[in-house]
Write an enzyme that holds these catalytic residues in place. Structure first.
Site, short mmCIF file in Angstrom:
data_model
loop_
_atom_site.label_atom_id
_atom_site.label_comp_id
_atom_site.label_asym_id
_atom_site.label_seq_id
_atom_site.Cartn_x
_atom_site.Cartn_y
_atom_site.Cartn_z
N SER A 97 0.66 -1.16 -0.12
CA SER A 97 0.05 0.13 -0.16
C SER A 97 0.89 1.14 -0.45
CB SER A 97 -0.67 -0.42 1.53
OG SER A 97 -1.61 1.50 1.58
N TYR A 119 -1.93 5.42 -4.48
CA TYR A 119 -3.22 6.10 -3.80
C TYR A 119 -2.49 7.38 -4.42
CZ TYR A 119 -5.62 3.57 -0.50
OH TYR A 119 -6.54 2.62 0.31
N THR A 179 -5.80 2.80 -7.03
CA THR A 179 -6.55 1.76 -6.46
C THR A 179 -7.90 3.50 -7.49
OG1 THR A 179 -5.91 0.99 -4.94
CG2 THR A 179 -7.84 2.18 -4.46
N LYS A 225 -7.64 -0.21 -9.66
CA LYS A 225 -8.37 -1.33 -8.77
C LYS A 225 -9.90 -1.06 -8.25
CE LYS A 225 -7.85 -3.43 -4.08
NZ LYS A 225 -7.87 -2.96 -3.45
N HIS A 276 -13.28 -2.88 -2.56
CA HIS A 276 -12.10 -2.20 -1.83
C HIS A 276 -13.19 -2.97 0.43
CE1 HIS A 276 -9.51 1.20 -0.69
NE2 HIS A 276 -8.88 0.45 0.11
#
Lengths: 375, 375, 375, 375
Positions: free
Chosen positions: A115, A139, A165, A247, A271
């Site tokens: 992440s 992100y 994402t 995603k 998610h």
């Protein structure tokens, strides 16, 4: 042959028990952050219910003495049909956080998606993964230079793909966290990739170590940009040669747009029920998305997989591979690196047996013939 | 941007928790009156279950940096896609009752529909609402002059529309209230609009302040007229220039009759499951009603909305806006005006996030493409 | 006539109560081994739920004064439309194990299928069954001579058919047993047929009585062969003249292959939810299998039958007879031979009444006309 | 008008509470006998669930100021659209038993069907009913002269119809009663009609008062005849001029046979889930039966009705009237005649309100337009 031997397990086998044990060892707000979902959490539960509506139909006398768990994804062979899903701020679960997870995964040849909101810098986690596949989840920052910096760092550190994402340009209405008044990022947790980033640091008057409040404030401003559109994908492609996956896709039209945009893959996901309350169960969205892309891009899947049978169902419905999220984090919370490893060993054993008992020797044989809709 | 900040909430965020807290602070019979439904209460629960059978499908990369929560209803722009539903006799919940609700709503620009059975005179509540939209809900009295008086007073006080409730010409078989032997009107609560009405007072030998028993008796005689028919709507139209909406429509044929009668709008509702036991879930009735009216009148909706995702689903199925009922009353019970305001702030925040996470920037974009039937 | 008389029962009538009592008397790990299923156990529960989706429709005034519970299977008349399912290692439930079961069954004329993993040698159990039908269930050993030896012994001992279990070439991921670290075979339980077999003994350096560890190790090596294919069925047919049934078929294509292979019958079963987690409910698989074989082989059924109504439904959907598993074992655990007998007496009484109340005098009249799909 | 007034109720309003109170006051075995069902009791619960799958759709502005609860059945006007169902051996619930029930029913003009297995002779109950409609339910004895005697006595005593129960030629496998070893008839309860019958007495060596064991034994021999067929209906018709209804019909083919046999009516019923375990929910069977008889005979209904909404649904699906069973018995157990009366008053009030709130002024207007299938 054919009979397993096992010592007394150090941690619960059943995922429900493992979660219960994690709830016991974790502070309330950390557990809630991990286990909770958006709004009424009905999407989180819908994710689980969706798996029960597809039923596996095994075949017999097909020679499954040798099973092969590997799959090919983006031209690369993964030794398992799953990767660990990107989960941020694992320091709230265990002090070794993403490093413990990476070590456990790497020791078993299991791939990992790190992440952006990692507790350790991406370079350090990449090192722990060694040659085992690891991808970087982005992100997408509202600050373009920072986005570019993240991409360059990930590429340089040896990550094999970028997972963008789409569904988290702002955090959803998470009632547990709001009730707990808990957002770990505000305590500067999970921001290692930002605090070590040259672009990010250059935008600060003082380094984060000196003025963490200003650093967190900057983070909250640059974290995302809800104004981004499909046209902006070109920016990402200009700044990395790595394959890009999107995603969060749930709508077939978005899947077609992703194909048109030429991305390497998409990940059907809601998610884990953490973003749009009331959203379609991810598994329910999978067949239409698979049909929409018609093989023109790679489809992965996450949201709700807890046991091997779930994974088989997702692959049977068209996912090339899947991502596993909360379960490994329960292992991490309970016992750090060893806890993750034990969960993964169990999951792999379950997977090997389940594949074999379905009468299939490899995931290449796992397709729509393996299941029927439930009643 | 993209990350919310919040202090520790003063009252529960989750509506289920808020309801639980209201149950704690309220006398048993007041809570039961508010939270209960007709007969077996299965309609009340069917209302909730209906929402779970529609699933939102978000879209991505569409630029939702600016969200607009306003909607146009009856030629007027409401700043939010919901109004507070008419709920009578709020004095059993909090001594400031409808005034507290009006102040909280007005402070946030949220519209309100005031019940005929208000604890405060409609003029006083209208004043508290100021310029924020407020409509008057009419329990159509059996006494024509009283009906006309209510209409005139509402118009004079600045109410913007008349909502005629069709489904309550008598109270249903409410087992909780019967068991509690509780009917607040019999204790002269919720009758402010009657007791202050010149027509009503003229029909009494002594003013209600002197002889409340006689006043309550008169109320019980004039409250409604189950003998009314579609032809009687002309009477209402003759006594007000305000737009008239019919609340309680569930059958497509009734919806078509409403169109033929030329009303400004209809509200699909089963009165929150409080009237006809065994009735269709309001959300299940919505699509056929929307289809039946074919855009010839405005369709609003209530019954069962608890969170933003519910509201999006109702709008996606064809409601122009919705009414919110019990939830704000739980806030009122727990903390008066501040309790209502906090509930509304939470709901608005949830709404803004949910709209954005669905990939829509305004409610004009919320339509059937936003959802799929659940499995 | 028409009214039953009964003394106070010695053990619970309701199967759920009987199971509860078995849980009380058994060691935790023995109960879990018996009652548990694979993985999430959702297949085990799906088995039960499937029966509720078919509803019996009784007929009246048809003369059911005489009911006949017998059925013809493989050219032989069974006095009951069910046999006892093969369940291994019953010594963990009661010291008299399969012998107690055989005596109870034989005393009532109920047929039995003996498991390869019996606690007593097949010859001894066959003797206890006398003339009442008994079949031998084969866990097909990976060691061909051992397989042949089992077949010859079964034939010599008077077993009437061979039931080849297809779905257990390895044990599934059974979380209860793993958590309990319990596998009774490793303590040399349930291995009587191996330890008394000349081929098995000849492969050992020392007899099992002297070196049980070596014997168990050999067992774990020869127990099964997941590499077997349809072609290998010829080997079994070469070594026995007994009719062969294949147990575990769930896919219509496998059913057709079984017909092509010329087997005497197939048993639609998912091993009571103990093998493939996520598998289709056995009853849900039955109609398509029955249709696929089109009468060309005998179809039996097991997995989930608890009461007479369940049995009627399975027969109505095309099973010639069924196998009953866990229920008789609960009786065995609670009260040995008497416990099995009492369970069977109850089941038979239930069966006689249920058949009659459905308006059918024999199972020849039990077909698709007896039921409708549930709503 | 439009508002109800009520004193504090003497007994629970909600049927679930009333049942709970009955459980408290009754001996365990009496409660179990009343409340229990056959086998797994899933038919009993299916009966209830079936009602939730049909949803009422109310209409408005139709003038329901006057509601008429009466219905015409067999050429006679009943003041309510329901009768009390025949329930035997009510002496186990309250010492005044069927007499208390008859008095309560008669005082409210509610019709009653008296069970053959009454605790008081049919003549005595008929007297208590006065002019209010009362029918006699026949458990068709295996002894023809006794059957004829019952018919003659019923006719002479003023019963208006004969209800022949088809589904109870033997008692089902009722696990609660078996566990309790409870069958009240064996203690000579509920046999008043037999013990006072001249034919029955003539068959005894000593009167029942002297030798009750012999009398009970005779009862158990003559109670029923499972060998009866459609042809035997002629016998009944020869011995009475009263209209005959067949109770227990669930299959459309049996319904057509009933039409062919020329009976006055049929009652769609599964005996409240007390006879065939696994049977179709009675309400699920109703539409096909109504369609099959195509208006050629009167269709009544029972099994599962608990509130007014249930009754409306059954009538909307084609039943001319319904029978109410267990609920009035809970009232009887709790408070005798007054308890039955209070339950009935509540049910009637609920019925009047529910009919009106559905927008219908009489049951002639209650048809398929009143409901839609649930989702």
């Amino acid at each position: 042959m054919g009979i397993y031997a096992t010592g007394r397990p150090r941690q619960p086998i059943a995922i429900e028990e493992l979660e219960r044990q994690a709830r016991e060892v974790l502070p309330r707000e950390a557990y809630d952050y991990l286990a909770g979902g958006a709004g009424s959490e009905d999407t989180m539960w819908a994710n689980r219910a969706a798996f029960q509506r597809w039923r596996l139909v095994p075949r017999f006398l097909r020679n499954v003495a040798q099973r092969d768990l590997s799959v090919e994804v983006l031209g690369q062979r993964l030794s398992t049909p799953f990767l660990l899903a990107p989960i941020g701020v694992q320091s709230i679960l265990h002090k070794e956080a993403e490093l413990a997870v990476a070590r456990a995964a790497a020791s078993l040849g299991v791939g990992m998606v790190l992440s952006t909101l990692s507790s350790f810098p991406l370079e350090q986690v990449a090192e722990a993964m060694g040659n085992v596949p690891h991808w970087f989840q982005l992100y997408w920052p509202g600050h373009p230079e920072l986005a570019a910096s993240f991409l360059h760092r990930a590429e340089r550190a040896g990550f094999g793909a970028i997972v963008v994402t789409l569904d988290t340009y702002f955090l959803s209405w998470r009632e547990r966290d709001l009730q707990n008044a808990y957002l770990p990022f505000l305590q500067a947790q999970g921001l290692a990739n930002y605090f070590t980033d040259p672009v990010f640091r250059a935008a600060l008057a003082a380094p984060p170590e000196k003025d963490p409040v200003a650093a967190v404030t900057l983070f909250s401003r640059v974290y995302s940009n809800p104004g981004l559109t499909w046209a902006d994908l070109a920016f990402l492609r200009q700044h990395t040669r790595l394959p890009i996956l999107l995603k969060g896709i749930l709508d077939p039209d978005d899947a077609r747009r992703a194909v048109d945009a030429g991305v390497a893959g998409i990940i059907v996901s809601n998610h884990g029920g953490r973003q749009l309350d009331g959203a379609i169960a991810a598994l329910d969205a999978l067949p239409a998305v698979v049909e929409a892309v018609a093989g023109q891009t790679t489809v992965l899947f996450d949201s709700g997989i807890r046991r091997a049978a779930d994974l088989l169902k997702a692959v049977a419905l068209g996912a090339r591979a899947v991502l596993l999220g909360r379960p490994y984090c329960y292992g991490l919370a309970v016992n750090g690196e060893a806890g993750v490893r034990e969960f993964l060993q169990n999951f792999l054993a379950d997977l090997d047996l389940t594949l074999g008992l379905a009468g299939r020797a490899s995931f290449a044989e796992v397709n729509r013939d393996c299941l029927v809709p439930g009643p």
